[in-house]
Design a protein around this motif. Structure first.
Motif, mmCIF file in Angstrom:
data_model
loop_
_atom_site.group_PDB
_atom_site.id
_atom_site.type_symbol
_atom_site.label_atom_id
_atom_site.label_comp_id
_atom_site.label_asym_id
_atom_site.label_seq_id
_atom_site.Cartn_x
_atom_site.Cartn_y
_atom_site.Cartn_z
ATOM 1 N N UNK A 99 -9.654 1.798 5.560
ATOM 2 C CA UNK A 99 -8.759 2.727 4.860
ATOM 3 C C UNK A 99 -9.499 3.871 4.177
ATOM 4 N N UNK A 100 -10.684 3.578 3.640
ATOM 5 C CA UNK A 100 -11.439 4.651 2.993
ATOM 6 C C UNK A 100 -11.770 5.737 4.018
ATOM 7 N N UNK A 101 -12.156 5.306 5.236
ATOM 8 C CA UNK A 101 -12.471 6.290 6.272
ATOM 9 C C UNK A 101 -11.245 7.119 6.625
ATOM 10 N N UNK A 102 -10.079 6.462 6.706
ATOM 11 C CA UNK A 102 -8.857 7.198 7.050
ATOM 12 C C UNK A 102 -8.491 8.175 5.933
ATOM 13 N N UNK A 141 0.829 -1.207 0.000
ATOM 14 C CA UNK A 141 0.000 0.000 0.000
ATOM 15 C C UNK A 141 0.863 1.257 0.000
ATOM 16 N N UNK A 142 2.013 1.193 0.676
ATOM 17 C CA UNK A 142 2.892 2.354 0.682
ATOM 18 C C UNK A 142 3.464 2.632 -0.696
ATOM 19 N N UNK A 143 3.460 1.622 -1.553
ATOM 20 C CA UNK A 143 3.994 1.806 -2.894
ATOM 21 C C UNK A 143 2.902 1.864 -3.946
ATOM 22 N N UNK A 162 -5.362 2.640 -5.426
ATOM 23 C CA UNK A 162 -4.870 1.266 -5.524
ATOM 24 C C UNK A 162 -4.782 0.606 -4.153
ATOM 25 N N UNK A 163 -4.437 1.416 -3.151
ATOM 26 C CA UNK A 163 -4.250 0.853 -1.811
ATOM 27 C C UNK A 163 -5.525 0.180 -1.325
ATOM 28 N N UNK A 164 -6.686 0.719 -1.725
ATOM 29 C CA UNK A 164 -7.950 0.158 -1.230
ATOM 30 C C UNK A 164 -8.123 -1.275 -1.726
ATOM 31 N N UNK A 166 2.789 5.975 5.146
ATOM 32 C CA UNK A 166 2.739 4.791 6.009
ATOM 33 C C UNK A 166 1.284 4.417 6.120
ATOM 34 N N UNK A 167 1.016 3.150 5.996
ATOM 35 C CA UNK A 167 -0.358 2.703 6.156
ATOM 36 C C UNK A 167 -0.357 1.497 7.066
ATOM 37 N N UNK A 168 -0.862 1.695 8.249
ATOM 38 C CA UNK A 168 -0.915 0.629 9.237
ATOM 39 C C UNK A 168 -2.325 0.030 9.214
ATOM 40 N N UNK A 169 -2.402 -1.276 9.154
ATOM 41 C CA UNK A 169 -3.700 -1.939 9.161
ATOM 42 C C UNK A 169 -3.835 -2.697 10.469
ATOM 43 N N UNK A 170 -4.863 -2.367 11.202
ATOM 44 C CA UNK A 170 -5.114 -3.068 12.465
ATOM 45 C C UNK A 170 -6.245 -4.052 12.254
ATOM 46 N N UNK A 171 -5.984 -5.296 12.577
ATOM 47 C CA UNK A 171 -7.009 -6.304 12.382
ATOM 48 C C UNK A 171 -7.364 -6.947 13.717
#
Lengths: 183, 403
Positions: free
Chosen positions: B116-119, B89-91, B96-98, B361-366
């Protein structure tokens, strides 16, 4: 979001805050130095007016100049969310005290930050790699880690990693691809 | 040309006993905890479960230390599904990241997109049109029902009951087909966009939804009757893997697992997003905190989701479904955390922008990642078979855990 929270945080932490409290949408943000990290987290957790008892997320950030550890907390008293940015970790040897003394659930998130950034969390009993194999040597989310095939990079970005011939994917090079966002 | 003979497996010289023939969890412990885990006391042994085991809901390996039939300790080994989504996602640019986040949790991918859309929308100060907000709530609640019905079938399957999953798949397939008619994809929808949704509701979706809604409540009730009154199921799950509220908060548990321990924490109500504040629904909780409570809380949530869908269909306004945005998005430098309440807990995305068209930076919390930590503490002292029952009741999905 509670506007009084900003004043309360300013009053409680005062000098410790490296920047004024920021509030945007439903998030508040404070920024503190590495040496104050443990005390600040403890105060946020125990202060009767704050009660930030839930750890929503813990993650590392590599800005290219320094490492940061970012905590997202939720208050069980007011329902506010707070982002605590601990900045100033040395990029070559990042170390910080573990948050597992207060939130045992932080253990795996710290393992992930260690795996991805090489941040050492002192006091975490199980600090080993979690996603990558045990014999893997580099830390993939660092900004000096190049992707072997960077075809996904969009044309609008300045640097095309694909054109950097001869850089192995797990090399820890000195250069950083993207400048720090300064936020 | 002489052709080399392939060695026969019967040849004793071929079967050389090598070190790799023997299973050793790890020759040298790296941490204090691992050293403790690897120390065997009198009567204890290791059992390896997975990585490919039907009850692990994906590819998870668990090393179990047993004493007879009792679990003494266990150590989950993750990473079999690690795809490095955060780095990808950072690249990639913001659009595209979505789509990279979609396959994270393949059971409820709309929530993985929604976070991610909300962020990103917070980063870019986008106002989502009201119709798009209603559509998001509608599709997310449908996805929640699909996920929970599948959970119901899985949970029974892990306890040895084959029938419920066949019934659960009827409901789930109907919802999946419905969403496929809307989004064009069966599982990885890629439907949400920054500033709205990909397309307005179409006729096929609406007619399928109408037919389903007319019988959904009755159908789900009959599915519940299949399990809820089953004595074997109830007696196996009651009092198993009890999680008290204090421990749950310390462990960072969210979602139905936390609500089953008596903490009424639900982002839809406590930190409202989209149009949830205007909708009427209850937050079901239970006090027991055992596997049965975790199951029942989810079943109660299905009913609340149907209630929400009913209101959304009555109140949905007309209007555009996308905000007007430029093709190339370059948000100002900043940080944002977007979170939604998913069927497993809080899905969060922490995005940092540096002013370019890609997230810095894209951090994903699951939530499944956090919940999987609990399998060890909750199963100590139980039978090996109960490990699966506890794990099923926590409902982790390995795609999300491994990122």
């Amino acid at each position: 979001m509670d506007r009084r929270l900003a004043a309360l945080l300013q009053e409680t932490f005062g000098e410790r805050l490296l920047a004024p409290v920021r509030q945007r949408y439903d998030e508040s943000e404070i920024r503190i130095a590495l040496k104050d990290a443990t005390d600040t987290l403890r105060t946020l957790h125990d202060h009767p007016a704050l009660r930030f008892e839930m750890l929503i997320d813990l993650c590392g950030v590599d800005t290219g100049e320094e490492m940061q550890v970012v905590y997202h907390l939720s208050s069980s008293k007011s329902g506010d969310w707070l982002r605590v940015i601990v900045s100033g970790l040395d990029r070559s040897a990042p170390r910080i005290a573990s948050a597992t003394f207060m939130w045992p659930g932080a253990e795996w998130m710290e393992r992930e930050a260690y795996d991805m950034f090489g941040i050492i969390f002192e006091g975490n009993r199980d600090l080993r790699r979690i996603y990558m194999p045990d014999d893997y040597r580099s830390h993939p989310l660092r900004k000096d880690f190049y992707l072997a095939d960077d075809a996904s990079r969009s044309p609008a970005a300045g640097v095309r990693n694909m054109e950097r011939v001869g850089t192995p994917a797990d090399a820890t090079a000195a250069t950083v691809l993207r400048k720090s966002p300064g936020v | 040309m002489t052709q080399q003979m392939r060695p026969s497996l019967d040849d004793p010289r071929v079967a050389i006993p090598a070190d790799s023939t023997w299973y050793e969890p790890a020759p040298s412990p790296q941490t204090e905890r691992q050293a403790e885990f690897l120390t065997l006391r009198e009567g204890e042994m290791f059992v390896n479960m997975g990585p490919q085991h039907p009850s692990t809901h994906g590819v998870l390996r668990v090393i179990i230390k047993v004493n007879g039939e009792k679990v003494v300790d266990l150590d989950p080994v993750l990473g079999y599904l690690h795809r490095g989504v955060e780095k990808l996602c950072e690249n990639a640019d913001y659009h595209q990241a979505i789509c990279y986040t979609d396959p994270l949790e393949y059971v409820s991918s709309l929530f993985c997109e929604a976070a991610p859309v909300a962020a990103f929308e917070k980063l870019m100060d986008v106002d989502v049109p009201r119709r798009a907000q209603y559509i998001r709530v509608l599709t997310m609640e449908l996805n929640r029902i699909a996920s929970h019905t599948l959970f119901q079938g899985w949970m029974a399957l892990d306890l040895g009951g084959i029938t419920p999953i066949l019934w659960a798949f009827i409901e789930r397939d109907e919802i999946v087909d419905m969403l496929a008619a809307l989004t064009g994809q069966k599982l990885l929808y890629n439907y949400y966009r920054i500033g709205g949704v990909n397309g307005d509701l179409n006729h096929e979706f609406m007619s399928r939804l109408g037919t389903w809604m007319s019988r959904a409540a009755a159908q789900i009730d009959s599915n519940l009757a299949l399990i809820n009154e089953n004595e074997i199921f109830v007696r196996r799950t009651r009092g198993l893997g009890v999680l008290d509220a204090k421990t749950a908060l310390k462990m960072g548990v969210t979602g139905p697992n936390l609500r089953a321990s008596g903490v009424p924490f639900d982002l839809r109500r406590d930190r409202p997003y989209l149009v949830y504040p205007e909708l009427e629904f209850d937050v079901p909780t239970r006090d027991e905190g055992d596997s049965l409570a975790r199951y029942l809380v989810r079943m109660d949530e299905i009913k609340q989701s149907i209630r929400i869908i009913d209101q959304v269909l009555h109140e949905m306004p007309d209007g555009p479904v996308m905000a007007k945005l430029p093709r190339l998005l370059r948000p100002r430098p900043g940080r944002a955390f977007g979170a939604v309440e998913g069927p497993r807990g809080v899905y969060g995305t922490y995005a940092i922008s540096d002013g370019t068209d890609q997230p810095f930076r894209m951090r994903i919390h699951d939530p499944s990642f956090v919940h999987l930590q609990l399998v060890g503490p909750l199963t100590k002292g139980n039978l090996i078979a109960d490990t699966m029952a506890v794990m099923a009741s926590l409902d982790p999905v390995m795609g999300g855990v491994d990122k």
